[in-house]
Design an enzyme around this catalytic site. Structure first.
Site, PDB file in Angstrom:
ATOM      1  N   GLY A   9      85.217  70.854  40.420  1.00 35.43           N
ATOM      2  CA  GLY A   9      86.202  70.747  41.490  1.00 35.43           C
ATOM      3  C   GLY A   9      86.847  72.090  41.747  1.00 35.43           C
ATOM      4  O   GLY A   9      87.540  72.625  40.882  1.00 35.43           O
ATOM      5  N   GLY A  11      89.041  72.958  44.208  1.00 37.02           N
ATOM      6  CA  GLY A  11      90.249  72.951  45.021  1.00 37.02           C
ATOM      7  C   GLY A  11      91.303  73.846  44.393  1.00 37.02           C
ATOM      8  O   GLY A  11      91.023  74.627  43.472  1.00 37.02           O
ATOM      9  N   TRP A  13      93.972  73.153  42.454  1.00 36.20           N
ATOM     10  CA  TRP A  13      94.320  72.892  41.059  1.00 36.20           C
ATOM     11  C   TRP A  13      93.164  73.218  40.116  1.00 36.20           C
ATOM     12  O   TRP A  13      93.355  73.824  39.063  1.00 36.20           O
ATOM     13  CB  TRP A  13      94.771  71.444  40.909  1.00 36.20           C
ATOM     14  CG  TRP A  13      95.425  71.078  39.613  1.00 36.20           C
ATOM     15  CD1 TRP A  13      95.270  69.886  38.947  1.00 36.20           C
ATOM     16  CD2 TRP A  13      96.365  71.833  38.817  1.00 36.20           C
ATOM     17  NE1 TRP A  13      96.042  69.864  37.805  1.00 36.20           N
ATOM     18  CE2 TRP A  13      96.727  71.050  37.702  1.00 36.20           C
ATOM     19  CE3 TRP A  13      96.915  73.108  38.940  1.00 36.20           C
ATOM     20  CZ2 TRP A  13      97.611  71.501  36.718  1.00 36.20           C
ATOM     21  CZ3 TRP A  13      97.802  73.565  37.970  1.00 36.20           C
ATOM     22  CH2 TRP A  13      98.130  72.763  36.879  1.00 36.20           C
ATOM     23  N   LYS A 107      95.124  63.037  39.775  1.00 34.77           N
ATOM     24  CA  LYS A 107      96.274  62.128  39.730  1.00 34.77           C
ATOM     25  C   LYS A 107      96.110  61.034  40.771  1.00 34.77           C
ATOM     26  O   LYS A 107      96.282  61.286  41.967  1.00 34.77           O
ATOM     27  CB  LYS A 107      97.570  62.905  39.965  1.00 34.77           C
ATOM     28  CG  LYS A 107      97.810  64.023  38.942  1.00 34.77           C
ATOM     29  CD  LYS A 107      99.069  64.813  39.227  1.00 34.77           C
ATOM     30  CE  LYS A 107      99.270  65.898  38.166  1.00 34.77           C
ATOM     31  NZ  LYS A 107     100.520  66.678  38.378  1.00 34.77           N
ATOM     32  N   SER A 140     103.508  70.752  37.879  1.00 29.67           N
ATOM     33  CA  SER A 140     102.752  71.999  38.043  1.00 29.67           C
ATOM     34  C   SER A 140     102.202  72.103  39.455  1.00 29.67           C
ATOM     35  O   SER A 140     101.522  71.196  39.929  1.00 29.67           O
ATOM     36  CB  SER A 140     101.588  72.030  37.047  1.00 29.67           C
ATOM     37  OG  SER A 140     100.875  70.799  37.077  1.00 29.67           O
ATOM     38  N   LYS A 193     104.159  59.031  40.962  1.00 31.48           N
ATOM     39  CA  LYS A 193     105.168  59.939  41.516  1.00 31.48           C
ATOM     40  C   LYS A 193     104.778  60.435  42.905  1.00 31.48           C
ATOM     41  O   LYS A 193     105.651  60.807  43.710  1.00 31.48           O
ATOM     42  CB  LYS A 193     105.435  61.108  40.567  1.00 31.48           C
ATOM     43  CG  LYS A 193     104.214  61.911  40.134  1.00 31.48           C
ATOM     44  CD  LYS A 193     103.802  62.997  41.084  1.00 31.48           C
ATOM     45  CE  LYS A 193     102.525  63.656  40.605  1.00 31.48           C
ATOM     46  NZ  LYS A 193     102.019  64.656  41.553  1.00 31.48           N
ATOM     47  N   GLU A 283      96.842  62.310  47.817  1.00 27.42           N
ATOM     48  CA  GLU A 283      96.550  61.199  46.910  1.00 27.42           C
ATOM     49  C   GLU A 283      97.569  60.056  47.028  1.00 27.42           C
ATOM     50  O   GLU A 283      97.246  58.896  46.795  1.00 27.42           O
ATOM     51  CB  GLU A 283      96.515  61.691  45.462  1.00 27.42           C
ATOM     52  CG  GLU A 283      95.307  62.551  45.104  1.00 27.42           C
ATOM     53  CD  GLU A 283      94.058  61.725  44.794  1.00 27.42           C
ATOM     54  OE1 GLU A 283      94.019  60.512  45.100  1.00 27.42           O
ATOM     55  OE2 GLU A 283      93.101  62.318  44.250  1.00 27.42           O
TER      56      GLU A 283
END
Length: 336
Positions: A9, A11, A13, A107, A140, A193, A283
């Site tokens: 991945g 992206g 992050w 997440k 983060s 969250k 997300e």
């Protein structure tokens, strides 16, 4: 000790975490399915779409060949959107030639099954192709990690020795990792969250101030905890890094794509328009649907989640639902 690590991945992050690993002296290869992006990362050492103005380390290698990326890797880090996790895990299994530690830093909750990401990975990756599955999560932003801002997060695994292994992989003078064995709580805090961040952004878009933001964060944490405990989480996890810590940073920062999406909704943009123009996966939109369905199945009261669901999936006006939730039946703050 230098480790060979595959990051799946590319992206923002995934790239930021790969940079931390390179900084720590590991042999890191990052995989993505966009050929032009991989060529840019190898030639220019940039990832301009996801991390503009950031120079990547020369040592970071990028490839579109999944088999090449994971060959002989001692750890494999999954950082792909929740909706792609199962498919990428299946592809990984088809080319894996050893038994690495599996780490994920995504997440969300899978649609329809409502499974946590570690459950999806364990479904798809047989025990002979993984040592354990470790969750890496906490407050983060990739943009800040990429410029070495001080960051603290959590590595969670049922077997503490693998959480400690991930702690050693990532920890350095600006990136500190704590360990935890409450995988359920850490994953649910990370996923849920994002729902509250959508609401926080929407309140800002409507013109509300700090009082409203404090209210949604505090009451949002209460309903995250209610659902988490019902699913087997330790309530103390939700006052830690992957709970209130992640909630605070996601609900208050323009770096948060969920907050930005909510802000646009509050300003009157349609959901389709918001998602078309965000440029990255939000997300919280899909997680809202999964959490709403879970709360119904488990008979858990989640009024903020229900309210945001009504905006996203039932075309309710943001202005109306804010008034509705404020006029709900009066309750004690201590009611759990």
């Amino acid at each position: 000790m230098k480790q060979k690590i595959a990051v799946l991945g590319a992206g923002s992050w995934g790239t930021a975490l790969a940079m931390v690993l390179v900084e720590n002296g590991h042999d890191v290869t990052i995989w993505g399915h966009h050929k032009e992006q991989m060529e840019e990362m190898n030639k220019n050492h940039t990832n301009s779409h996801y991390l503009p103005d950031i120079q990547l380390p020369m040592e970071l290698k990028a490839t579109g060949d999944l088999e090449e990326c994971v060959k002989d890797a001692e750890a494999v880090l999954f950082v792909v959107p929740t909706k792609a996790m199962r498919e990428v895990a299946q592809k990984f299994v088809s080319v894996c030639n050893n038994q690495p530690v599996i780490i994920h830093a995504s997440k969300g909750l899978e649609q329809k099954t409502h499974k946590r990401i570690s459950e999806v990975l364990m479904d798809e990756i047989p025990e002979n192709k993984r040592k354990d599955v470790v969750v890496l999560s906490g407050p983060s932003h990739a943009e800040e990690v990429a410029v070495k801002d001080v960051t603290t997060i959590t590595a969670a695994a049922e077997k503490i020795e693998y959480a400690e292994y991930v702690q050693r992989l990532f920890s350095n003078e600006y990136f500190r990792v704590y360990t935890n064995q409450d995988v359920i709580g850490v994953e649910l805090g990370a996923a849920l969250k994002n729902i509250i961040a959508l609401g926080s952004g929407a309140l800002h878009g409507l013109g509300y101030g700090d009082n409203a933001r404090a209210a949604i964060m505090t009451r949002g944490l209460a309903e995250i905890s209610r659902l988490g405990v019902a699913m087997g989480a330790d309530p103390l996890t939700f006052i830690g890094l992957s709970g209130v810590g992640d909630l605070a940073v996601t609900c208050t920062s323009v770096h948060s794509r969920n907050w930005r999406a909510g802000d646009l909704l509050g300003k009157g943009h349609s959901l389709d328009n918001v998602l078309d123009n965000m440029g990255m996966i939000v997300e919280g939109v899909s997680t809202t649907k999964a959490a709403y369905e879970l709360s119904r199945d488990l008979k858990i009261e989640m009024p903020i989640t229900e309210t945001i669901y009504s905006v996203l999936y039932e075309n309710e006006k943001v202005e109306k639902v804010v008034k509705d939730i404020m006029l709900r039946e009066h309750k004690s703050e201590q009611e759990f």
